[in-house]
Design an enzyme around this catalytic site. Structure first.
Site, short mmCIF file in Angstrom:
data_model
loop_
_atom_site.label_atom_id
_atom_site.label_comp_id
_atom_site.label_asym_id
_atom_site.label_seq_id
_atom_site.Cartn_x
_atom_site.Cartn_y
_atom_site.Cartn_z
N SER A 5 0.83 -1.20 0.00
CA SER A 5 0.00 0.00 0.00
C SER A 5 0.87 1.26 0.00
O SER A 5 1.68 1.45 -0.92
CB SER A 5 -0.97 -0.05 1.18
OG SER A 5 -1.98 0.91 1.06
N ASP A 42 -10.45 -3.64 -4.03
CA ASP A 42 -9.49 -2.65 -3.55
C ASP A 42 -9.52 -1.42 -4.46
O ASP A 42 -9.34 -1.56 -5.67
CB ASP A 42 -8.09 -3.27 -3.56
CG ASP A 42 -7.02 -2.37 -2.97
OD1 ASP A 42 -7.32 -1.21 -2.63
OD2 ASP A 42 -5.86 -2.81 -2.88
N HIS A 76 -8.12 -5.15 0.04
CA HIS A 76 -6.90 -4.49 0.51
C HIS A 76 -6.54 -5.08 1.88
O HIS A 76 -7.42 -5.41 2.67
CB HIS A 76 -7.17 -2.99 0.63
CG HIS A 76 -5.93 -2.16 0.74
ND1 HIS A 76 -5.17 -1.83 -0.35
CD2 HIS A 76 -5.33 -1.59 1.81
CE1 HIS A 76 -4.14 -1.08 0.04
NE2 HIS A 76 -4.22 -0.93 1.36
#
Length: 353
Positions: A199, A294, A324
């Site tokens: 991320s 996501d 995610h």
């Protein structure tokens, strides 16, 4: 099959063989309905909700940092099902402090069993440059270490709103330089380095690869980018499709931008908007992993495509029916175990040549 970036036939075969979704079409701005999580993924999401976690955008920064995390939810599921950590529990770890441009950077060194010296992976956790810490992403670091047979230096970094962009990027680069210079001190091999991140941490790993190339210092042999922040466009197909996804939706990403940057326009900086860069040639080979449910899926795929267009060797896989944060959930989510096996296989291949 989801629309996505063009990839090589070798990547298509690899994706189908190991449970990922081979991506063969460019992402578009047309949204589909949000996918249904797999039963195992839903169990984690249910556990997270039962722990009292709320959408990030409804909280203050202090509340968001204190509330239960997906890692906490995984721990609950593991306890309920009687699942242990397996070989990852055998990894030795110790905390260190790295000198950084804004003060000491907290880091944790994970060492696998064996004599060494070991290859070194410098890993950056997620959290939108605002929340999370080394503990939150302990599972990912442990499993990267055991799977890749490498030392993992998991590095923290300054976070907003106390220290806004580019503080985290400066710390990330300082941690990589430190790891190169001190690898011998912790039984690591500075000639065999890699970068990894999830991320916001995936964005940091990508940027450190660029910074190392430009500074002409020891080059990482590989970069593992797991659902990286790679753009600033919140109208992509995956943003529209997964606007209300948990644990990360569109409003949550807007909350991160509000707290991680001095002003929203800073998210247009090429260190954030990686997909707009035209200087990606000469970077190390990359593995890009994305998740179907996501908001960041489209930009991760777009960055893989941009790297490929610049002549960088890239493999990319999208994993269906997961959200995610799934990557470190291999003990309870099958797609996460598949993704970790794929990632560590790629890292081992790169680091043992």
């Amino acid at each position: 099959m989801l629309p996505s970036v063009a990839v090589t036939s070798a990547v298509v075969f690899a994706a189908l063989a190991s449970g990922g979704t081979a991506q063969t079409k460019p992402e578009t701005g047309t949204a589909q309905a949000m996918a249904t999580p797999s039963p195992e993924m839903q169990t984690v999401l249910d556990a997270l909700k039962a722990l009292g976690a709320k959408p990030l955008h409804t909280l203050t920064v202090e509340e968001a940092r204190a509330q239960p995390t997906p890692a906490d939810a995984v721990a609950v599921v593991m306890k309920d099902k009687g699942i242990d950590a397996g070989p990852a529990a055998e990894i030795k770890m110790r905390d260190v402090a790295i000198p950084g441009p804004g003060g000491e950077i907290k880091a944790r060194i994970y060492t696998p069993p064996g004599a060494g010296p070991f290859p070194v992976i410098v890993y950056y956790h997620g959290g939108g440059w605002v929340i999370a810490n080394l503990d939150t992403y302990d599972a990912s670091a442990r499993r990267l270490s055991v799977g890749a047979k490498a030392i993992v230096v998991s590095s923290h970094y300054r976070q907003g709103p106390e220290d806004v962009f580019p503080a985290a990027h400066e710390d990330a680069y300082a941690a990589y330089v430190w790891a190169v210079e001190h690898a011998g001190d912790f039984n690591g091999d500075a000639a065999h380095m890699a970068l990894a991140g999830e991320s916001a941490g995936g964005n940091l790993a990508a940027n450190v690869a660029i910074m190392a190339r430009d500074a002409k210092i020891t080059q990482p042999l590989h970069q593992l980018l797991v659902y990286p922040v790679a753009g600033n466009d919140m109208t992509t197909s995956s943003y529209l499709e997964n606007a209300d996804a948990a644990p990360l939706g569109k409003a949550d990403m807007a909350w991160f931008v509000e707290n991680a940057f001095a002003k929203p326009d800073d998210a247009a900086d090429p260190r954030i908007n990686l997909v707009s860069r035209t200087d990606l040639s000469g970077l190390p080979p990359a593995t890009v992993i994305t998740a179907q449910i996501d908001p960041l899926r489209s930009e991760g795929m777009a960055y893989a495509k941009a790297l490929e267009a610049a002549g960088v060797a890239v493999e990319m896989k999208n994993y269906d029916a997961v959200t995610h944060e799934f990557f470190g959930m291999g003990t309870v989510v099958p797609q996460a175990a598949q993704a970790m096996d794929y990632a560590t296989s790629r890292l081992r291949q790169a680091l043992t040549n």
